[in-house]
Enzyme design. Structure first.
Site, PDB file in Angstrom:
ATOM      1  N   CYS A   1      10.058   0.820   1.541  1.00 32.21           N
ATOM      2  CA  CYS A   1       9.432  -0.372   2.147  1.00 32.21           C
ATOM      3  C   CYS A   1       9.476  -0.351   3.671  1.00 32.21           C
ATOM      4  CB  CYS A   1      10.123  -1.639   1.651  1.00 32.21           C
ATOM      5  SG  CYS A   1      10.006  -1.888  -0.124  1.00 32.21           S
TER       6      CYS A   1
ATOM      7  N   HIS B   1       2.879  -7.786   0.336  1.00 31.28           N
ATOM      8  CA  HIS B   1       3.765  -6.701   0.768  1.00 31.28           C
ATOM      9  C   HIS B   1       3.097  -5.352   0.484  1.00 31.28           C
ATOM     10  CE1 HIS B   1       7.135  -4.212   1.470  1.00 31.28           C
ATOM     11  NE2 HIS B   1       7.845  -4.437   0.372  1.00 31.28           N
TER      12      HIS B   1
ATOM     13  N   CYS C   1      14.315  -4.935   3.944  1.00 34.41           N
ATOM     14  CA  CYS C   1      15.100  -4.033   3.118  1.00 34.41           C
ATOM     15  C   CYS C   1      14.168  -2.949   2.583  1.00 34.41           C
ATOM     16  CB  CYS C   1      15.774  -4.784   1.974  1.00 34.41           C
ATOM     17  SG  CYS C   1      14.637  -5.580   0.818  1.00 34.41           S
TER      18      CYS C   1
END
Length: 381
Positions: A84, A335, A365
């Site tokens: 990510c 996202h 994170c």
């Protein structure tokens, strides 16, 4: 040592994967478009590299493809993957090279197309399929399943931090409201570059829900009803999304007009079982490296992979929630995994400029117990 300054920061609108406007626009097209937009107006002879985070397009280098498409034939490219945090890692890599004096001008960011990423499924047993194209983030453990972020990022972090379902649903609602307000007020205008798709011109983020309510969020089923007290739902988690973002990072010695300065960054590793708590340590480390205190930070972008992540950070670091995700985040905007870190820095620099400057922190994170944070400073006009 040269300073690493941001001279351009743009992103595509964020699409909803597999059913949204970008469903037939692949990662190469997204990369080509955003890199060309950022490169426009720059002297091609000064661009030394293109660095793009990518997570689902294995075996190729989208950055080099985008460089050639943009006419930057003499500019190489490199792929970066920190799950990510891939898009943020690309920006950090560019800043490091510039501060070391190795490069003068680098285009860096991230690209994610959940809709068109290659998938190769295989049967594990009669009732279970595995997608081996998506690599596991860490060795599998009963308390930290390596293909279920709702547990390692969401549920375990919520239990450890004492954050309730009601807290997370409330934050998710706030996220949608903030994102819709930002869209309606035109706050994303300076950062979004529209893109032509087979389904028309795409100009506005499509994932935020105008009609969501606390009652609707509270009525959603939890993702693991077999776990007593489980509180993670599709509503207090981020979506699956498509999009791209890129920034032009330059040495201050080139004398280009700067939007902001990259002051510091940090990445950390923690127990994969509580991945959602990793930004706590990353933010503290990056802020310390910048030589400032948390009280000096004017805005925070803390990715809502799950709503618990910013809530846990706010609680642990005693941050004013009114300074966090003022224009929405993962629960609302979405996202687009490999692009999110670069998207957050892009949004942060533009919002700080709109507010008259100051320090900003972007953090998130990343699968496998990782976290990353970047500190930027925007000068007052």
């Amino acid at each position: 040592m040269p300073e690493a300054v941001i001279v351009s920061a743009l992103r595509t609108p964020i699409g909803t994967a597999r059913k949204g406007t970008l469903r037939d626009t692949d990662g190469f097209a997204l990369a080509d478009h955003v890199v060309a937009a950022v490169a426009a107006g720059l002297d091609p002879s000064q661009i030394d590299d293109v660095v793009l985070g990518e997570g689902r397009y294995g075996g190729g280098v989208l950055a080099r493809h985008a460089a050639v498409t943009a006419g930057l034939t003499t500019v190489p490219g490199v792929a970066v993957n920190r799950h990510c945090a891939a898009g943020m890692a690309a920006v950090q890599s560019a800043a490091a090279s510039i501060r070391a004096g190795m490069d003068r001008l680098v285009i860096a960011g991230g690209v994610n197309s959940d809709s068109t990423a290659p998938r190769l499924r295989m049967r594990v047993d009669e009732d279970e399929w595995l997608d081996p194209w998506t690599s596991p983030t860490h060795p599998d453990r009963p308390d930290a399943p390596n293909r279920d972020m709702s547990i390692t990022v969401g549920w375990n972090a919520a239990v450890r931090s004492g954050i309730s379902r009601a807290d997370m649903d409330g934050w998710a609602l706030r996220s949608h409201r903030n994102a819709i307000a930002a869209i309606d007020e035109g706050r994303f205008t300076d950062e979004i570059v529209a893109i032509k798709t087979p389904h028309g011109l795409f100009e506005v983020d499509e994932h935020p829900r105008r009609d969501t309510t606390l009652e609707k969020l509270a009525g959603l089923k939890v993702l693991h009803p077999e776990i007593e007290g489980f509180s993670i739902t599709a509503g207090n988690a981020s979506g699956a999304n498509d999009g791209a973002a890129a920034l032009a990072i330059a040495s201050d010695r080139l004398g280009l007009p700067a939007l902001g300065v990259i002051r510091s960054w940090a990445s950390v590793g923690i127990d994969p079982a509580v991945t959602g708590l990793a930004p706590i340590e990353a933010i503290a480390k990056a802020v310390s490296r910048a030589g400032i205190s948390l009280s000096q930070v004017r805005l925070f972008e803390i990715n809502e992979a799950f709503a618990v992540v910013p809530l846990a950070v706010i609680k642990a670091l005693d941050i004013d929630p009114n300074l966090v995700n003022v224009s929405g985040s993962g629960c609302s905007l979405g996202h687009p995994v490999a692009a999110t870190g670069a998207r957050m820095i892009t949004t942060l620099v533009h919002e700080l400029r709109r507010r008259g400057g100051g320090f900003g922190v972007a953090a998130l994170c990343a699968g496998g117990g990782m976290g990353s944070a970047t500190v930027i400073e925007v000068a007052a006009p």
